[in-house]
Design an enzyme around this catalytic site. Structure first.
Site, PDB file in Angstrom:
ATOM      1  N   GLU A 286     -36.961 -95.061  43.978  1.00  0.00           N
ATOM      2  CA  GLU A 286     -36.326 -95.637  42.793  1.00  0.00           C
ATOM      3  C   GLU A 286     -35.945 -94.597  41.728  1.00  0.00           C
ATOM      4  OE1 GLU A 286     -38.250-100.047  42.576  1.00  0.00           O
ATOM      5  OE2 GLU A 286     -39.582 -98.435  41.999  1.00  0.00           O
TER       6      GLU A 286
HETATM    7  C1  ACM Z   1     -41.909 -98.942  45.564  1.00  0.00           C
HETATM    8  O1  ACM Z   1     -42.332-100.097  45.674  1.00  0.00           O
HETATM    9  N1  ACM Z   1     -41.164 -98.622  44.519  1.00  0.00           N
HETATM   10  C2  ACM Z   1     -42.179 -97.918  46.544  1.00  0.00           C
END
Ligand code: ACM
Length: 538
Positions: free
Chosen positions: A343
């Site tokens: 992310e």
């Molecule tokens: C995640 O759940 N951002 C790895």
């Protein structure tokens, strides 16, 4: 030592078909003839389910007349034998001698025996009326046998068979081995901090179900939780709060070592994660040069993701990362270092790839194998890196094409922070609602097209902590789902059945109670009717 007694014990052992295994000298008195109630080893509610169980419908009386023999010269087997003794004492009050010299009043024994074959964490457990024999090529396998044995000990003694308490164990033979080498769980100690004692309790329960990796998500936007001596503000500033504005916290290096050692005693490897280049607000608050945008960010106590990044084109950022990886690697005996990599929404794609490719040799320099969330597979990495599949199946397949191994943590199946259903007290549901049966009913080896058994290092159940601040809240999400992931990681998929598993899971209620686990009493599990549900939290 009385030779006739020793001789008759040996003959019994040989008749039982254990020719060729090492048996150690011990004093075994004649056991009183006890008429045990009918027992059936194949009905024992073992989790994870072993590969093979052959019941012989008699009982071994675990009582004050039992001794434990570790196989002498092997130090690591002696430690496992000591662990067994301590667990038997905790569960029954019996203080069984370990490697005692000719102890008095001993009728039966539990023997450990190192076998020559290479079994990779596997074991055989032979239980007869007179003895228990644990065969394994290594201490890890012996430790797994000990967990099986612990699960066979009745919750309460039978006080009617003799004038002392006896815990009858069903007899027979168990042959067992793991399906996957990596059977993991993850705790997010960054969004909310959880102290050492909580982590140790989780490790105790993990070991009972033969899980062998605890991944600690040590850093995120809301907190930095591991002392780095060369960069002290990471914890002094970056560790000072958490989601919701609580006091946060961090592990000193000494405390982290304590966790590592406690885990190692349970054959559990700690995987430290420093999440980068996104999820780095707490680091950049502590040392603003890291984000490269000329602004000093503020501590963050919300739950948004994807807003922070390191400046991936600055050499000083890599000098910082080198120090962090060096210090944590020196404290971590396990083979892995997890760089996060998920992310990073505000990192340019080119910058992200440049970053991952620059961090990989730093991790290698400190002797570790790099793990990252599945996004890292978009970088040019060699086959020594490992991708943790959580969201994007394409990324996972790209990893496999590069020869990388994959850890399966698909959020829709394996995320412990997903709510059980729409009325669950804690958790999120952005990936799915995951009731207890859904968490169990999937085959990791068939989950994603193009990702075969040989590509899979194992599975891991992550527990993110945006919505949980206390141990009881953590337990509400982790239990009763965690034992199911342990079984998916360990057991041959041809043996998996929800209808069978749910009965064995229901039978864990006394263990959960004994461990004071505040589990979610899902109505999909046929819990014992006369058994109290865990107390709701205050
Ligand atoms: C995640 O759940 N951002 C790895």
């Amino acid at each position: 030592m009385q030779n006739s007694k020793w001789g008759s014990a040996l003959i019994r052992v040989l008749f039982a078909g254990w020719i060729g295994v090492g048996i150690w000298a011990c004093a075994v008195d004649r056991a009183p003839e006890i008429d045990y109630p009918e027992t059936d080893l194949s009905a024992a509610p073992l989790i994870p389910k072993p590969l093979s169980i052959v019941p012989t419908h008699d009982a071994f009386g675990l009582d004050r007349h039992v001794a434990i023999y570790s196989g002498a010269a092997d130090g690591d087997f002696a430690e496992v034998a000591g662990f067994l003794a301590s667990q038997i004492e905790a569960g029954t009050g019996l203080r069984l001698p370990v490697d005692g010299e000719n102890p008095d009043g001993i009728h039966r024994a539990i023997y450990f025996n190192r076998t020559a074959s290479d079994g990779g964490a596997g074991y055989q457990l032979y239980i007869t009326r007179d003895s228990v024999l644990i065969n394994s090529p290594d201490a890890e396998g012996a430790f797994h046998a000990v967990q099986t044995l612990r699960q066979l000990i009745p919750q309460s003694a039978n006080d009617t068979l003799a004038d002392y308490p006896i815990w009858p164990l069903p007899t027979g033979k168990i042959t067992d081995q793991t399906e996957f080498a990596y059977r993991g769980a993850m705790l997010d100690v960054a969004r909310h901090f959880f102290p050492v004692a909580d982590v140790k309790k989780y490790l105790d329960i993990m070991a009972y179900y033969k899980l062998n990796v605890l991944h600690l998500h040590l850093t995120d936007d809301q907190g930095w939780r591991i002392e780095i001596k060369s960069w002290p503000k990471l914890t002094a500033v970056g560790g000072s709060t958490e989601v919701g504005g609580g006091p946060g916290g961090f592990y000193t290096q000494e405390e982290y070592r304590d966790i590592v050692n406690y885990a190692a005693e349970r054959f559990i490897t700690i995987v430290p994660e420093v999440d980068m280049p996104g999820h780095t607000n707490a680091a950049s608050v502590s040392y603003p040069f890291l984000n490269g945008n000329g602004k000093t960010p503020e501590l963050y106590t919300g739950t948004r993701v994807g807003f922070s990044t390191f400046d991936t084109r600055k050499d000083t950022v890599y000098a910082f990362i080198d120090d962090v990886v060096r210090e944590i690697s020196a404290l971590t005996p396990g083979p892995y270092f997890h760089i996060g990599g998920d992310e990073s929404h505000v990192t340019e794609k080119d910058d992200y790839i440049y970053f991952v490719e620059r961090v990989a040799p730093i991790v290698r320099k400190y002797g570790k194998q790099m793990i990252g969330w599945d996004e890292i597979a978009t970088a040019d990495l060699d086959s020594s890196s490992i991708a943790q599949f959580w969201a994007d199946e394409e990324n996972a397949r790209e990893a496999v094409e590069k020869g990388m191994k994959v850890i399966l943590s698909p959020a829709r199946k394996a995320y412990l922070d997903m709510q059980y259903d729409s009325v669950s007290t804690y958790g999120l549901h952005w990936a799915a609602y995951i009731p207890v049966d859904s968490a169990y009913i999937w085959n990791p080896q068939e989950y994603a097209a193009g990702i075969e058994k040989d590509d899979i290092l194992g599975i891991e159940a992550p527990l993110w902590s945006e919505t949980i601040a206390e141990l009881a809240e953590l337990e509400y999400l982790a239990f009763p789902r965690l034992p199911g992931y342990a079984e998916l990681g360990w057991t041959d998929p041809s043996l998996l059945s929800w209808e069978d598993y749910k009965l064995r899971l229901a039978a864990q209620a006394p263990y959960f109670k004994k461990m004071d686990i505040r589990y979610y009493p899902s109505a999909r599990v046929p819990w014992p009717e006369d058994f109290p549900e865990p107390e709701p939290r205050d």
